[in-house]
Structures are given as structure tokens and as C-alpha cells.
Design an enzyme around this catalytic site. Structure first.
Site, PDB file in Angstrom:
ATOM      1  N   SER A 241       0.848  -1.192   0.000  1.00 17.33           N
ATOM      2  CA  SER A 241       0.000   0.000   0.000  1.00 17.33           C
ATOM      3  C   SER A 241       0.880   1.236   0.000  1.00 17.33           C
ATOM      4  CB  SER A 241      -0.866   0.010   1.265  1.00 17.33           C
ATOM      5  OG  SER A 241      -1.588   1.216   1.375  1.00 17.33           O
TER       6      SER A 241
ATOM      7  N   TYR B 203      -2.516  -0.357  10.845  1.00 16.60           N
ATOM      8  CA  TYR B 203      -2.677  -0.879   9.477  1.00 16.60           C
ATOM      9  C   TYR B 203      -1.472  -0.488   8.631  1.00 16.60           C
ATOM     10  CZ  TYR B 203      -4.166  -1.186   4.628  1.00 16.60           C
ATOM     11  OH  TYR B 203      -4.208  -1.478   3.284  1.00 16.60           O
TER      12      TYR B 203
HETATM   13  N1  LIG Z   1      -8.885  -0.318  -1.013  1.00 17.17           N
HETATM   14  C1  LIG Z   1      -7.778   0.379  -0.839  1.00 17.17           C
HETATM   15  O1  LIG Z   1      -7.780   1.642  -0.845  1.00 17.17           O
HETATM   16  C2  LIG Z   1      -6.464  -0.335  -0.647  1.00 17.17           C
HETATM   17  C3  LIG Z   1      -5.280   0.409  -0.808  1.00 17.17           C
HETATM   18  C4  LIG Z   1      -4.059  -0.228  -0.631  1.00 17.17           C
HETATM   19  C5  LIG Z   1      -4.005  -1.566  -0.320  1.00 17.17           C
HETATM   20  N2  LIG Z   1      -5.171  -2.262  -0.151  1.00 17.17           N
HETATM   21  C6  LIG Z   1      -5.058  -3.695   0.160  1.00 17.17           C
HETATM   22  O2  LIG Z   1      -5.645  -4.422  -0.884  1.00 17.17           O
HETATM   23  C7  LIG Z   1      -5.983  -5.729  -0.405  1.00 17.17           C
HETATM   24  C8  LIG Z   1      -7.382  -6.077  -0.906  1.00 17.17           C
HETATM   25  O3  LIG Z   1      -8.299  -5.150  -0.321  1.00 17.17           O
HETATM   26  P1  LIG Z   1      -9.530  -4.535  -1.129  1.00 17.17           P
HETATM   27  O4  LIG Z   1      -9.358  -3.060  -1.147  1.00 17.17           O
HETATM   28  O5  LIG Z   1      -9.742  -5.251  -2.397  1.00 17.17           O
HETATM   29  O6  LIG Z   1     -10.687  -4.800  -0.046  1.00 17.17           O
HETATM   30  P2  LIG Z   1     -11.901  -5.848  -0.029  1.00 17.17           P
HETATM   31  O7  LIG Z   1     -12.746  -5.647  -1.230  1.00 17.17           O
HETATM   32  O8  LIG Z   1     -12.500  -5.696   1.321  1.00 17.17           O
HETATM   33  O9  LIG Z   1     -11.175  -7.273  -0.161  1.00 17.17           O
HETATM   34  C9  LIG Z   1     -10.507  -7.892   0.910  1.00 17.17           C
HETATM   35  C10 LIG Z   1     -10.384  -9.367   0.597  1.00 17.17           C
HETATM   36  O10 LIG Z   1      -9.616 -10.001   1.627  1.00 17.17           O
HETATM   37  C11 LIG Z   1     -10.290 -11.180   2.006  1.00 17.17           C
HETATM   38  N3  LIG Z   1      -9.946 -11.564   3.378  1.00 17.17           N
HETATM   39  C12 LIG Z   1      -9.977 -10.808   4.508  1.00 17.17           C
HETATM   40  N4  LIG Z   1      -9.593 -11.546   5.559  1.00 17.17           N
HETATM   41  C13 LIG Z   1      -9.292 -12.793   5.096  1.00 17.17           C
HETATM   42  C14 LIG Z   1      -8.849 -13.995   5.690  1.00 17.17           C
HETATM   43  N5  LIG Z   1      -8.601 -14.084   7.014  1.00 17.17           N
HETATM   44  N6  LIG Z   1      -8.643 -15.068   4.910  1.00 17.17           N
HETATM   45  C15 LIG Z   1      -8.881 -15.000   3.586  1.00 17.17           C
HETATM   46  N7  LIG Z   1      -9.308 -13.906   2.949  1.00 17.17           N
HETATM   47  C16 LIG Z   1      -9.519 -12.807   3.709  1.00 17.17           C
HETATM   48  C17 LIG Z   1     -11.777 -10.848   1.845  1.00 17.17           C
HETATM   49  O11 LIG Z   1     -12.540 -12.033   1.627  1.00 17.17           O
HETATM   50  P3  LIG Z   1     -13.446 -12.779   2.693  1.00 17.17           P
HETATM   51  O12 LIG Z   1     -14.035 -11.760   3.600  1.00 17.17           O
HETATM   52  O13 LIG Z   1     -14.428 -13.485   1.818  1.00 17.17           O
HETATM   53  O14 LIG Z   1     -12.521 -13.722   3.384  1.00 17.17           O
HETATM   54  C18 LIG Z   1     -11.730 -10.047   0.541  1.00 17.17           C
HETATM   55  O15 LIG Z   1     -11.753 -10.917  -0.568  1.00 17.17           O
HETATM   56  C19 LIG Z   1      -5.825  -5.691   1.114  1.00 17.17           C
HETATM   57  O16 LIG Z   1      -4.591  -6.297   1.451  1.00 17.17           O
HETATM   58  C20 LIG Z   1      -5.771  -4.194   1.423  1.00 17.17           C
HETATM   59  O17 LIG Z   1      -5.052  -3.911   2.583  1.00 17.17           O
HETATM   60  C21 LIG Z   1      -6.393  -1.692  -0.323  1.00 17.17           C
END
Ligand SMILES: NC(=O)c1ccc[n+]([C@@H]2O[C@H](COP(=O)([O-])OP(=O)(O)OC[C@H]3O[C@@H](n4cnc5c(N)ncnc54)[C@H](OP(=O)(O)O)[C@@H]3O)[C@@H](O)[C@H]2O)c1
Length: 228
Positions: free
Chosen positions: A137, A149
Site C-alpha cells: 500500500s 494498518y
Molecule cells: N482499497 C484500498 O484503498 C487499498 C489500498 C491499498 C491496499 N489495499 C489492500 O488491498 C488488499 C485487498 O483489499 P480490497 O481493497 O480489495 O478490499 P476488499 O474488497 O475488502 O477485499 C478484501 C479481501 O480479503 C479477504 N480476506 C480478509 N480476511 C481474510 C482472511 N482471514 N482469509 C482469507 N481472505 C480474507 C476478503 O474475503 P473474505 O471476507 O471473503 O474472506 C476479501 O476478498 C488488502 O490487502 C488491502 O489492505 C487496499
């Protein structure tokens, strides 16, 4: 050669689901992992069903489940070419915010879970001289006030470089993708002027599409309007 196989944790939503769609378009077969089986099953159907996409229920904080996920992938498709440790979630800023239980789950998912994905997939990636991807990130490149985080994503920045050095001379490439704000369910309220998950997915497909001697180590990608 059979179509390459791309495994994604956190594939049920947001960046992971978008990456699955773009990878499918690029000709990959998919292993879709997360805890929400229904959403994974729907996505696997959309991407062509059993022969093209496999849904695997997996909590990344559990080593046995990660081992089983990779075994199921290899039993089903016979190979693994790309592994994407993407599962994760955030928290409220402030060291007096959230609960200790939330912190434990976040650290175990974002840091320990990613390390377990690396551990579980390395042997198969060595076989194919494949590609390891980690979701870091912008929060792992600069400190956010009171953000545990952010500290978990600094851990990913370090883990990516550690893995790259560990895998040197194996032919396995390592990319840390470092998005700024992306409009996903990560946020309780939809952010404005954010990236779309598709924008991040395109960057990932760029990294894995390079010739074998090119390793794109990091991609830091912000929406044009993001200041921090
Ligand atoms: N959105 C942003 O602005 C942003 C920016 C930088 C980095 N990120 C990173 O991008 C990644 C994906 O996030 P996103 O933005 O796409 O959010 P999201 O739509 O909430 O997706 C998060 C994913 O992680 C899975 N997950 C959470 N806990 C888990 C566990 N214990 N075991 C297996 N799967 C798990 C969730 O699936 P289930 O709940 O079905 O398990 C979901 O598929 C994360 O690492 C986040 O920190 C996001």
C-alpha cells in the site's frame, strides 16, 4: 504448454476479484481463495467454471488451510504460475482506536497470512519459475498517523524485498503492488476520486506480462488527486 495458473487470496471482492477477471482475460486459469465461499463460487462460474476457475475456501491466518489450498490447486490444475497474497483489511487510525482483538486479526491476516501464502506457494512457484505478488500500500511507503494498518503494510514492503532476495537465482519474480485509495468494500464509506480495482488489476497484469528476465519489483500507484 497448458494455460498458466494464477492463485489469488482475497479473491472474493475488490482488488482480488478484479485481478481474477483481468487475469482470466489474459488467458490464466484461476484459483480463487477467501472465506466467502458463495462469492467465490459465483466468480468461478463467471470465469468459465471448473476447467478455468477453482473456488477454495481459505482463512489465510490458518496454515493448514493455506497448505490445503495449494494442494487443491495442484491436484486440480497440476501447476502454479502466479501467487498473489492479497487478503487483508484495515482499521481506524489512532492507537486508542479499535479493539486489541481487531488488531490481532488485522496483523494475523495482513502480515502472518501473507507470509504463510509465500511459504505455501514457493515450492510450486520454483517448479514453474513463476511470479509472487503481494498487496502492499501507499500506507507501506509512508507512515500514517496512529495507523497499525500502515505498520502491517510496511511489513509487506519489507517482506517483498526479503522474498525477492530469498528467491534470487530461482527464476521466481516478486512484485509488491502498492495502491493508494481504491474504491472497494475495504472502506465503510465509498471514497471519492479513488482508483478503481480495475486500475490496480491492469498494473498487475503489466508486471506479470514482462519477459522472464524482467522483474518489476514494486508498483506504487495513486489516484491522480491523492495528496498523501
Ligand atoms: N482499497 C484500498 O484503498 C487499498 C489500498 C491499498 C491496499 N489495499 C489492500 O488491498 C488488499 C485487498 O483489499 P480490497 O481493497 O480489495 O478490499 P476488499 O474488497 O475488502 O477485499 C478484501 C479481501 O480479503 C479477504 N480476506 C480478509 N480476511 C481474510 C482472511 N482471514 N482469509 C482469507 N481472505 C480474507 C476478503 O474475503 P473474505 O471476507 O471473503 O474472506 C476479501 O476478498 C488488502 O490487502 C488491502 O489492505 C487496499
Amino acid at each position: 504448454m497448458p494455460d498458466p495458473v494464477f492463485l489469488i487470496t482475497g479473491a472474493s471482492s475488490g482488488i482480488g476479484a478484479a485481478t481474477a477477471r483481468h487475469a482470466a482475460e489474459a488467458g490464466y486459469r484461476l484459483v480463487l481463495a477467501a472465506r466467502s465461499r458463495d462469492r467465490l463460487t459465483d466468480l468461478a462460474k463467471e470465469l468459465g467454471g471448473d476447467k478455468r476457475a477453482l473456488a477454495v475456501e481459505c482463512d489465510v491466518t490458518e496454515w493448514e488451510q493455506q497448505e490445503a489450498m495449494v494442494k487443491e490447486a495442484l491436484d486440480h490444475f497440476g501447476r502454479l504460475d502466479v501467487a498473489f497474497a492479497n487478503a487483508g483489511f484495515g482499521g481506524t487510525r489512532g492507537f486508542l482506536s479499535d479493539t486489541p482483538e481487531h488488531w490481532r486479526a488485522m496483523v494475523l491476516t495482513n502480515v502472518y497470512g501473507a507470509a504463510l501464502t509465500i511459504r505455501a506457494t514457493i515450492p510450486a512457484l520454483k517448479e514453474t519459475r513463476g511470479h509472487l505478488l503481494l498487496t502492499g500500500s501507499v500506507a507501506g511507503r509512508r507512515s500514517m498517523p496512529g495507523s497499525l494498518y500502515s505498520a502491517t503494510k510496511w511489513a509487506i514492503t519489507g517482506m517483498g524485498e526479503s522474498a525477492r532476495q530469498d528467491l534470487n537465482d530461482t527464476g521466481v519474480r516478486v512484485t509488491v503492488i502498492e495502491p493508494g485509495m481504491v474504491d472497494t468494500p475495504f472502506f465503510d464509506q465509498r471514497p471519492s476520486a479513488a482508483l478503481e480495482p480495475d486500475d490496480v488489476a491492469r498494473a498487475i497484469v503489466f508486471a506479470i506480462s514482462q519477459p522472464a528476465h524482467v522483474d518489476v519489483n514494486e508498483i506504487l500507484i495513486r489516484p491522480t488527486a491523492q495528496t498523501g
